[in-house]
Design a protein around this motif. Structure first.
Motif, PDB file in Angstrom:
ATOM      1  N   ARG A 145       0.889  -1.254   0.384  1.00 39.61           N
ATOM      2  CA  ARG A 145      -0.061  -0.046   0.333  1.00 39.61           C
ATOM      3  C   ARG A 145       0.345   1.317  -0.393  1.00 39.61           C
ATOM      4  O   ARG A 145       0.547   2.448  -0.783  1.00 39.61           O
ATOM      5  N   ASP A 184       3.617   1.598  -1.150  1.00 40.51           N
ATOM      6  CA  ASP A 184       4.194   2.028  -2.689  1.00 40.51           C
ATOM      7  C   ASP A 184       3.289   2.071  -3.134  1.00 40.51           C
ATOM      8  O   ASP A 184       3.767   3.664  -4.013  1.00 40.51           O
ATOM      9  N   LEU A 185       1.791   1.684  -3.614  1.00 43.94           N
ATOM     10  CA  LEU A 185       1.336   2.080  -4.407  1.00 43.94           C
ATOM     11  C   LEU A 185       0.805   3.799  -4.068  1.00 43.94           C
ATOM     12  O   LEU A 185       0.464   4.514  -5.007  1.00 43.94           O
ATOM     13  N   ASP A 189       3.793   6.310  -5.762  1.00 44.87           N
ATOM     14  CA  ASP A 189       2.876   5.681  -7.069  1.00 44.87           C
ATOM     15  C   ASP A 189       1.848   6.631  -7.717  1.00 44.87           C
ATOM     16  O   ASP A 189       2.005   6.991  -8.844  1.00 44.87           O
ATOM     17  N   ARG A 190       0.696   7.197  -6.947  1.00 39.17           N
ATOM     18  CA  ARG A 190       0.008   7.738  -6.884  1.00 39.17           C
ATOM     19  C   ARG A 190       0.256   9.282  -7.166  1.00 39.17           C
ATOM     20  O   ARG A 190      -0.035   9.673  -8.084  1.00 39.17           O
ATOM     21  N   GLN A 197      -4.678   6.190 -14.492  1.00 36.25           N
ATOM     22  CA  GLN A 197      -3.821   5.486 -13.882  1.00 36.25           C
ATOM     23  C   GLN A 197      -3.685   6.006 -12.675  1.00 36.25           C
ATOM     24  O   GLN A 197      -4.318   5.328 -11.508  1.00 36.25           O
ATOM     25  N   ILE A 198      -4.411   7.247 -12.752  1.00 38.28           N
ATOM     26  CA  ILE A 198      -4.314   7.449 -11.040  1.00 38.28           C
ATOM     27  C   ILE A 198      -6.144   7.216 -10.163  1.00 38.28           C
ATOM     28  O   ILE A 198      -5.475   5.521  -9.260  1.00 38.28           O
ATOM     29  N   SER A 250      -6.883   3.958 -11.418  1.00 41.75           N
ATOM     30  CA  SER A 250      -6.271   2.569 -11.532  1.00 41.75           C
ATOM     31  C   SER A 250      -5.919   2.378 -10.234  1.00 41.75           C
ATOM     32  O   SER A 250      -6.308   1.604  -8.865  1.00 41.75           O
ATOM     33  N   LEU A 251      -4.761   2.939  -9.757  1.00 45.15           N
ATOM     34  CA  LEU A 251      -3.636   3.149  -8.319  1.00 45.15           C
ATOM     35  C   LEU A 251      -5.403   3.151  -6.720  1.00 45.15           C
ATOM     36  O   LEU A 251      -4.953   3.020  -6.464  1.00 45.15           O
ATOM     37  N   THR A 252      -5.949   4.256  -7.339  1.00 43.42           N
ATOM     38  CA  THR A 252      -6.996   4.256  -6.263  1.00 43.42           C
ATOM     39  C   THR A 252      -8.118   3.054  -6.008  1.00 43.42           C
ATOM     40  O   THR A 252      -7.947   2.886  -5.039  1.00 43.42           O
ATOM     41  N   GLU A 276      -6.523  -0.140  -6.512  1.00 44.07           N
ATOM     42  CA  GLU A 276      -6.144  -0.567  -6.567  1.00 44.07           C
ATOM     43  C   GLU A 276      -5.798  -0.542  -4.683  1.00 44.07           C
ATOM     44  O   GLU A 276      -6.017  -1.622  -3.744  1.00 44.07           O
ATOM     45  N   ILE A 277      -5.744   0.455  -4.380  1.00 42.14           N
ATOM     46  CA  ILE A 277      -5.345   1.384  -2.881  1.00 42.14           C
ATOM     47  C   ILE A 277      -6.882   0.267  -2.137  1.00 42.14           C
ATOM     48  O   ILE A 277      -6.505   0.104  -0.751  1.00 42.14           O
TER      49      ILE A 277
END
Length: 400
Positions: free
Chosen positions: A141, A143-144, A147-148, A244-245, A247-249, A251-252
């Motif tokens: 988490r 790392d994600l 990245d975000r 991408q943001i 998608s990252l959100t 995944e978080i």
């Protein structure tokens, strides 16, 4: 690390594919130096050869996970005493040894010698399945989230280069702003669409308060009629980054659900979250950092020191009482106590009263929050130990 002094010390400079092990005795004489493959059969042979020198051995490694995970598991499975020496400590200690060269063998020798001389090193303990999973999930988490943050900063920079007015009015922490940028990125495109149609487009994508967002976007578009060079390509990149943001959100959010599920399976979950300001995420980070076993920390002062909340003296000459934050501490654990203290100020009357008292004494905001965090260390140390939930009144007062 306190206890009987062993006969020999085995220091291991851990790597991804190979480790180097050096064994020394109580006088610092080298008894064994070997490079071994990071493979179970070779590690078991190394263990047998070291135990042939003496069964009274203490092992030391400079990694607590990653490439050293198999070695650590092998040693702990065979009930071998194992301590952890951070790589930073090894690097600093290297200056006190002869020679300027750096080799795996030299590092392993320094690790073994530091283990022989020091008594303040932490032993590595086998973690239970839940705490190991929580450590993996919270690390992922982290790392994600990083990245975000990087992608958001890149997105803002690109958007500011073609449409600065829109960059100023958007809150990139919200889903609506990102959904908008997956469809429209330039003043011309937003201006041609109009407020009503843009609001409908956002509402169909389940954006909260879509009319207000559309109005702010159109106001920004009305203030810019110049198309900047590279606008088309930049708009395409903004679209990609916004996607991408999102998608990252997502995944978080999925990681958060997994963390909460695993955390609530831990026997101390209810006890830990009973302390105001601590939810499943901070509770999971606490368990990942400490293992949840307060017996490892003989006193709350040791837990505070591990979390970097116990000041270290920096006296010199005539200067006395000069206290600073220690350089060696668990930054993730400090974050748990600091963030939970910050949250508790808003939700817990007792925490708010303590914070305001510290502010009245002349402490700055950060100092007052740190003081509250240090006070909460004592509480969170005692609750799992006694297996009881938090109460604003002390146990005896609550019974009376």
């Amino acid at each position: 690390m306190e206890g009987p002094v062993p006969d020999i010390w085995a220091g291991v400079d851990a790597g991804k594919t190979h480790h180097h092990c050096v064994v020394i005795n109580g006088q610092g004489d080298k008894l064994l130096s070997r490079r071994v493959l990071n493979d179970e059969s070779e590690l078991l042979q190394l263990l047998a050869d070291v135990l042939a020198l003496s069964e009274d051995v203490t092992w030391a490694v400079d990694l607590a996970d990653g490439g050293a995970a198999l070695l650590i598991a092998v040693l702990l499975t065979h009930d071998q005493p194992l301590i952890y020496i951070p790589g930073r400590m090894v690097n600093r200690a290297a200056g006190g040894y002869r020679g300027e060269g750096k080799t795996d063998a030299k590092d392993a020798s320094i690790i073994a010698d530091q283990a022989r001389m020091r008594r303040d090193l932490h032993p590595l303990r086998p973690g239970d399945e839940i705490t190991i999973e929580l450590a993996l999930l919270t690390s992922r988490r982290k790392d994600l989230v990083a990245d975000r943050t990087r992608v958001i900063n890149r997105l803002r920079g690109l958007l500011n280069g073609i449409f600065p007015a829109l960059e100023r009015v958007l809150d990139f922490r919200t889903k609506g702003a990102l959904v908008l940028l997956t469809g429209y990125q330039t003043p011309g495109a937003i201006g041609r669409l109009g407020t009503k149609r843009l609001g409908t487009w956002l509402r169909n994508r389940k954006v909260y308060n879509s009319e207000d967002l559309a109005a702010r976007a159109l106001e920004a578009a009305d203030g810019q009629h110049t198309a900047l060079p590279g606008e088309k390509l930049t708009a395409s990149m903004v679209h990609t980054l916004a996607s991408q943001i999102l998608s990252l959100t997502a995944e978080i959010a999925d990681i958060d659900d997994q963390v909460a599920e695993r955390f609530h399976q831990h026997p101390h979950a209810k006890v830990i979250t009973s302390l105001p300001g601590i939810g499943p995420l901070l509770g999971a980070e606490f368990l990942a950092a400490t293992g949840g076993d307060m017996a490892f920390f003989a006193t709350p002062d040791r837990l505070a020191g591990f979390a970097g909340l116990a000041p270290a003296p920096r006296d010199s000459g005539r200067v006395r009482g000069n206290l600073h934050r220690p350089k060696r501490y668990h930054r993730g654990l400090q974050r748990v106590f600091y963030q939970s203290a910050l949250t508790s100020i808003r939700s817990c009357p007792e925490s708010r009263t303590f914070y305001e008292r510290k502010r009245a004494e002349g402490k700055r905001h950060t100092q007052a929050v740190l003081a509250l965090a240090r006070r909460r260390v004592n509480v969170l140390w005692a609750l799992p130990r006694d297996n009881r939930c938090y109460s604003a009144l002390p146990p005896l007062a609550a019974v009376a």
